[in-house]
Design an enzyme around this catalytic site. Structure first.
Site: not given
Ligand code: ATP
Ligand code: MG
Length: 203
Positions: A16, A56, A121, A158, A161, A172
């Site tokens: 990111k 998403y 992951r 973070n 992705h 994806e």
């Molecule tokens: P990614 O899909 O980015 O690999 P992940 O699978 O760990 O991460 P997801 O639950 O799919 O997390 O959420 C996607 C992204 O949305 C997260 O990586 C984070 O950047 C953001 N995110 C998730 N929850 C929140 C929240 N409550 N507030 C703000 N940002 C969030």
């Molecule tokens: Mg995710």
């Protein structure tokens, strides 16, 4: 159809904008490379908001799950979440993610190897850097939290992705790469990683 061998599994990783800005690209790639995974596609781009939204929305359950995960994270810390409706959280997060991921260049990559989705992951770490395990990329390089993100009305930063399941990865990868942007090739190290008999080593 025979089940594909786990060594052929592929996953999507997107570094990111914060990953690039913090000059962690080499470090992040090294974490995956040293596992033995093979890089089969890579490009630098600034994604559009609609591309991010569509990414998403590939999983129709994502909005609800992301909301539930966020609420649960507050509960686990003994805190009350500032929201109660998971779907509303999902809507909010997708808006924030569009701003976050279009703020600068990202690097999209496809990694291939044994259990690629789960392995990536594991090394990447949990979504919230505050609670990601030490030794994971998110745990080692970021301090962000749901709380910080919610107070400031932005996405959790973070760095990465990474696809959450094989099905998610397949969808994806198609969303980010054309077929001819992925290269099938043999990596010499695979002989050690996957060869059944390990023969041919001794002279
Ligand atoms: P990614 O899909 O980015 O690999 P992940 O699978 O760990 O991460 P997801 O639950 O799919 O997390 O959420 C996607 C992204 O949305 C997260 O990586 C984070 O950047 C953001 N995110 C998730 N929850 C929140 C929240 N409550 N507030 C703000 N940002 C969030
Ligand atoms: Mg995710």
């Amino acid at each position: 159809m025979a089940t594909p061998h786990p060594k052929t599994e592929r996953t999507l990783v997107v570094i990111k904008p914060d990953g690039l800005q913090r000059t962690l690209v080499g470090e992040i790639i090294q974490r995956y490379e040293r596992l033995g995974l093979k890089l089969v596609g890579m490009k630098l781009l600034v994604p559009t908001a609609s591309h991010v939204k569509a990414h998403y929305n590939l999983d129709p359950n994502w909005k609800r799950i992301v909301g539930e995960k966020s609420i649960e994270a507050y509960q686990k810390k003994g805190l009350k979440a500032p929201y109660t409706d998971p779907l509303k959280v999902g809507d909010m997060v997708i808006e924030a993610l569009q701003k976050y991921l279009t703020s600068g260049p990202v690097i999209a990559m496809v990694w291939q190897g044994a259990h690629a989705v789960k392995i990536v992951r594991k090394v990447t770490g949990g979504t919230e850097p505050l609670t990601s395990d030490v030794g994971t990329i998110r745990g080692d390089f970021v301090m962000d939290s749901y709380q910080m993100a919610d107070i400031d009305g932005r996405a959790v930063r973070n760095l990465i992705h990474a696809s959450g399941s094989v099905e998610e990865a397949n969808n994806e990868i198609k969303h980010w790469f054309k077929k001819d942007e992925l290269v099938g090739y043999r990596l010499i190290a695979e002989q050690i990683l996957y060869d059944v008999n390990l023969d041919g080593l001794l002279e």
